[in-house]
Each structure stands twice: as structure tokens, then as C-alpha cells.
Design an enzyme around this catalytic site. Structure first.
Site, PDB file in Angstrom:
ATOM      1  N   THR A 297       0.817  -1.210   0.000  1.00  0.00           N
ATOM      2  CA  THR A 297       0.000   0.000   0.000  1.00  0.00           C
ATOM      3  C   THR A 297       0.854   1.264   0.000  1.00  0.00           C
ATOM      4  O   THR A 297       1.810   1.376   0.754  1.00  0.00           O
ATOM      5  CB  THR A 297      -0.932  -0.005   1.224  1.00  0.00           C
ATOM      6  OG1 THR A 297      -1.726  -1.187   1.191  1.00  0.00           O
ATOM      7  CG2 THR A 297      -1.847   1.203   1.229  1.00  0.00           C
ATOM      8  N   GLU A 517      -2.639  -6.275   7.659  1.00  0.00           N
ATOM      9  CA  GLU A 517      -1.950  -6.216   8.969  1.00  0.00           C
ATOM     10  C   GLU A 517      -2.099  -7.535   9.738  1.00  0.00           C
ATOM     11  O   GLU A 517      -2.178  -7.552  10.966  1.00  0.00           O
ATOM     12  CB  GLU A 517      -2.475  -5.054   9.834  1.00  0.00           C
ATOM     13  CG  GLU A 517      -2.588  -3.718   9.150  1.00  0.00           C
ATOM     14  CD  GLU A 517      -1.253  -3.124   8.764  1.00  0.00           C
ATOM     15  OE1 GLU A 517      -0.215  -3.707   9.104  1.00  0.00           O
ATOM     16  OE2 GLU A 517      -1.258  -2.074   8.100  1.00  0.00           O
ATOM     17  N   ALA A 519      -3.977 -11.355   8.494  1.00  0.00           N
ATOM     18  CA  ALA A 519      -5.327 -11.825   8.175  1.00  0.00           C
ATOM     19  C   ALA A 519      -5.988 -12.416   9.415  1.00  0.00           C
ATOM     20  O   ALA A 519      -5.324 -12.949  10.314  1.00  0.00           O
ATOM     21  CB  ALA A 519      -5.286 -12.859   7.056  1.00  0.00           C
TER      22      ALA A 519
END
Length: 536
Positions: A297, A517, A519
Site C-alpha cells: 500500500t 496487517e 489476516a
């Protein structure tokens, strides 16, 4: 039912969960490999522990609306917890009589008698009267001031831009990044000695999650997640970087001069950090990276990537063969980039997603991309420590994700309250109907419990089980965010499904929270259940 009885019931459930953990330890011998053969039971155990922990945190409220919401949360989650523990007992062939005794006990009956339809409606009316302000933590002065400042910024600057960023799939603009630099958003986890705003060693998680929650209420993707990446990288640097690395990078990160991204996940490995395979080949003066990363990201806009790479080619080295590297690149505004440098290439392409737009998550491809020796965190002593340094950073990221989930829930609840008061159905406001009131009460109960747990974990800086607690807070809050935003959208009816309604954005954004962050399944099986079984 009084708070004492509710707390007593929580402790009874906790004892029963501990017994289930002992049962799993007995049948697996505490062997993690054998625990993987019992994933269904371990998953149920993790969720039982998480719901119990959230209820315990919420029940620290002694009076008023928050107390009522805590008891309602317990009522709705205790039944599910007992069912999960019952399934574990049945699968392990253990005596389920203690579970039946709980259901037949006075505290359970008192809980059922207290949460009548009339009382639930009263709670719903009280939530509406409070305009959705529930579970508000008692913050220390600095944290309260920071939250108020960022809440104003989020409402005045982020919220007006959030819809366009989402619907047009734009990159977070300078109109947001500039003021966040001025507010010191990127230095919240960095000590003052390195240009940040945190005291001492930078451990001020309460301020961090208070700010994160405020930003996420306006937009998860355009603001709420912007400060997670610098926190993860800063914590990794503080945990293992050389003094020269800290002095060089932390002030740049704190000021926002250097924007960051985190490159951990790989196409075939997801949350399995120990199995990562991006290759780092030793050459004179540094390393050359070859391989792929995914779900990175903000990799386009970022100028600095924290990359987990395999520096030990021995496949049996596992997590001990990983190192953490600082990879520099030019900043790119678009959805794709391709760079050549020192005989290598680095390419990236944004992954189209249903939500969480603005920062964009990228597929990355490294081909002989050069990284100098002094860009390995810890330099020579840091080689092979990448897994541990990543985990040091990720704990803060998970607490932040719980706060992000709370921010999205706050936005969804407030939107549902406003719409239900304005919308008339069959001659009455939607908020006048019992089912609407029950839905709003249930949404508020989840939010209040998740906030209580998130802020409690953030405040316990020296707790020995803080990594476990951070995972519990993330697990509960992220699933709750899905449920709360779903109910909010449902209360909006057809308008909720329209992109012009902000609640549709909350719904699709919330869905990512249980995935990144760490699963949901990885946290439940590898951290929560495994930790509980080890401690049994």
C-alpha cells in the site's frame, strides 16, 4: 442484572475458555504442527477468547449508557461464545456439563431477563440521543488535544475530499498530505530526539490510536491509514537500526519529507512472513533484490519502501534467513511505475480494489534492484533479524488497525442515526421502529466494546502479552466493522447501495480490515490460539 453479575459471568466464561485451551494442549501435546490439524477448534477458541476479552474491557464502565451497551454486548456474544466452546468440547470428547451449568445459572438468566426488547429499544433511543457518541475513552491531556486537532482537520479537510478520492480512484492529494505534515502526523511514534513528537522511546500508543480513529472516521484510505506505514517502519528502526540509520531516516519520516510504504506480502505467502522468498543476492557493497511483492500500500507515492528479503539462500533457514531493507525510489503519482537504476529495475502496478482507494496497493517486481549495505536495518548485525524487526513494527500496526475499524464504525453509526431520523417509512421516522432501535443499539454495543479494548491495550505499554492483546483488539474490531457498516448500509435501504452515499464507502472499506496487517485466520490460529494453548 448489575455490572457485578455481568463481570462474574465473563470470568466464568474465561475459565471455561482456559479449560478448552488445556483440552487442545492435551490432545496436541502443545505441538504447533498438530494444532494445525485442529484449526477449526483453534479458530473457535481464538474467537471465544477475543469476545470474552472485549466484554471484560467494556464492563469496566460502571454506569450510564456505556454500562448498558457493555451488558448488551455480553448478551449477544456470550451465546456465541458458549456455542463455540461447546463445539470444541464435543470435538475433543470432553465433558460439556460445565457449559450447561453456565446456561442454567443465575447470572445467565439475569442477563436474559435484563436484555428485554423494551430495554434494547431504550438503549437504542439513548444512543440516538447521544448522536452515536459511545464508548468515549478518558484520554490523557496530550492525547485528547491531538485527537481534537486531527478530528477538526478530518472533518474540515479530509471528509469533503473523501468521496471524490474513492469514486474516482485518485491518489491522496497534497491538500491532505501537506496539513498532515504540519500537524506532525508522521512523527507520532518517533521520539522527540529524532524529530518526532513522542516522549522518551516513542511509546505513546494511546495518542497514536486516538489520532488514527479520528482520521479514519473521515476516510480510511485517504487519511486513516497514512500514519500506519511510518509507524511500522519507525518502530522497526527503533528496535534494530544503527544510530546512524536512526539519525538519517527518522527525522525525514517524522517530517513527512520521506513518505513510506511496507513491502512484506508475496503472491504465494500472504501472512506467512517466515516463508517469504524475495531473494537478496550479496554483491560488492550491498545486495541485489529479485522477485515480487504484492499488496504494498502506497508504494507509488512513497519514496522509501521497507522490504523484507531473504538474505540466506538456505531454504531451511526459515524466518532466520530474512533481513529488513530500506529501498529508495522516486515518488510516483499514477497507478503504475517502472524505474531503472544501477543495472536493475523496480516496477509497480496498482491493484484494482472494491474499496480502500486513495493510497492504492501495488504489485511490485524487483529485478536485480541494488540496495547498499547501509540500507539493511541494523547493517551487518541486522542480517537475519528481519522477521523479528517486522514483528516489532507490526504490533503497533495491529493496534492502529483496531482504531481504524473503530473510526469507520463511528462514521457508519452516526450516518445510520442521521438517516433513520430523516427517513420516513409508512408515515413515521425510521428511528421510531423497534427493529431500527435494536439495530442501532447492537451497532453501538459493538463499537463501545471495541473502543474499550483498543484503548485499554494501547495504555498497557508494559504488559507481557501485549502482542496477543493487540491481535485480539484487531480481530474483534475488524469483524465488528464489517457487521456495523453492513447494518448501517441496510438501514439506508437503496440509498445505502448507491455510491453517492458515504455509507457505501464505509461498507467496502471495512471489508479490507480483516485481511491486512495480519489476516483474521492467521491472527486467530498462529497468535491467539497458539498463545492460549502454550499458556494453558
Amino acid at each position: 442484572m448489575d455490572v457485578a453479575g455481568a463481570r462474574r459471568l465473563v470470568e466464568t466464561l474465561s475459565v471455561t475458555a482456559d479449560d478448552a485451551a488445556r483440552g487442545l494442549k492435551d490432545i496436541t501435546g502443545g505441538d504447533p504442527t498438530r494444532q494445525d490439524e485442529r484449526q477449526i477448534e483453534c479458530f473457535d477458541l481464538a474467537w471465544a477468547i477475543a469476545d470474552i476479552r472485549a466484554a471484560r474491557s467494556a464492563l469496566k464502565a460502571d454506569a450510564g449508557l456505556d454500562r448498558d451497551l457493555a451488558i448488551l454486548f455480553l448478551r449477544r456474544h456470550a451465546r456465541r461464545t458458549l456455542d463455540r466452546l461447546g463445539d470444541i468440547a464435543h470435538a475433543l470428547g470432553r465433558d460439556a456439563a460445565p457449559l450447561h451449568e453456565i446456561r442454567d445459572g443465575a447470572d445467565w438468566q439475569a442477563l436474559a431477563d435484563w436484555t428485554t426488547p423494551d430495554r434494547v429499544q431504550q438503549i437504542g433511543r439513548a444512543v440516538i440521543a447521544a448522536e452515536g457518541e459511545v464508548g468515549t475513552p478518558a484520554l490523557p491531556g496530550d492525547a485528547a488535544m491531538a485527537q481534537a486537532s486531527f478530528a477538526r482537520f478530518a472533518a474540515d479537510t479530509v471528509a469533503p475530499l473523501a468521496e471524490a478520492i474513492h469514486r474516482e480512484d485518485l491518489t491522496v492529494p497534497e491538500a491532505i498530505l501537506g496539513p498532515m505534515r504540519e500537524l506532525g502526523a508522521f512523527g507520532l511514534a518517533i521520539p522527540e530526539a529524532y524529530g518526532g513528537t513522542a516522549d522518551g522511546d516513542g511509546e505513546d500508543a494511546t495518542t497514536m490510536i486516538a489520532v488514527t480513529e479520528a482520521l479514519s472516521q473521515a476516510s480510511l484510505a485517504a487519511a486513516g491509514s497514512l500514519i500506519t506505514r511510518p509507524e511500522i517502519l519507525s518502530r522497526a528502526l527503533l528496535a534494530g537500526g544503527t544510530e546512524a540509520q536512526k539519525e538519517l531516516w527518522l527525522p525525514r519520516i517524522a517530517s513527512g519529507e520521506t513518505l513510506c510504504a511496507i513491502a512484506i506480502t508475496e503472491p504465494d505467502y500472504g501472512s506467512d512472513v517466515a516463508g517469504l522468498q524475495l531473494r537478496a543476492r550479496k554483491v560488492d557493497g550491498g545486495w541485489r533484490l529479485s522477485g515480487g511483492k504484492t499488496w504494498c500500500t502506497f508504494a507509488g507515492k512513497a519514496e522509501l519502501l521497507m522490504v523484507v528479503a531473504r538474505t540466506d539462500p538456505d531454504p531451511t533457514a526459515g524466518h532466520r534467513g530474512l533481513s529488513l531493507m530500506l529501498v529508495e525510489k522516486p515518488s510516483d503519482e499514477g497507478h503504475a511505475f517502472h524505474h531503472h537504476r544501477d543495472g536493475g529495475t523496480l516496477s509497480g502496478k496498482a491493484i484494482p480494489t472494491i474499496g480502500y482507494r486513495g493510497m492504492h496497493s501495488f504489485d511490485l517486481s524487483f529485478e536485480d534492484w541494488f540496495v547498499a549495505d547501509d540500507r539493511v536495518i541494523g547493517e551487518a548485525e541486522g542480517t537475519g533479524r528481519g522477521f523479528y524487526l517486522t514483528m516489532a513494527g507490526m504490533m503497533g500496526g495491529r493496534m492502529q488497525t483496531a482504531a481504524r475499524a473503530c473510526g469507520v464504525m463511528r462514521a457508519a453509526l452516526k450516518s445510520a442515526i442521521g438517516y433513520s431520523q430523516d427517513r420516513k417509512v409508512f408515515g413515521q421516522p425510521l428511528s421510531a421502529y423497534p427493529l431500527t432501535l435494536a439495530k442501532i443499539a447492537g451497532m453501538a454495543a459493538k463499537l463501545a466494546a471495541c473502543r474499550a479494548l483498543a484503548y485499554e491495550v494501547a495504555g498497557t505499554t508494559d504488559a507481557p502479552n501485549r502482542a496477543m492483546d493487540a491481535s485480539l483488539a484487531k480481530l474483534v474490531a475488524c469483524r465488528a466493522a464489517e457487521e456495523v457498516t453492513r447494518e448501517a448500509l441496510q438501514l439506508h435501504g437503496g440509498m445505502g447501495y448507491a455510491e453517492e452515499s458515504a455509507v457505501s464507502r464505509y461498507f467496502v472499506d471495512a471489508r479490507v480490515l480483516s485481511i491486512f496487517e495480519g489476516a483474521e485466520e492467521t491472527l486467530a490460529l498462529k497468535i491467539i490460539a497458539r498463545g492460549a494453548i502454550a499458556a494453558a
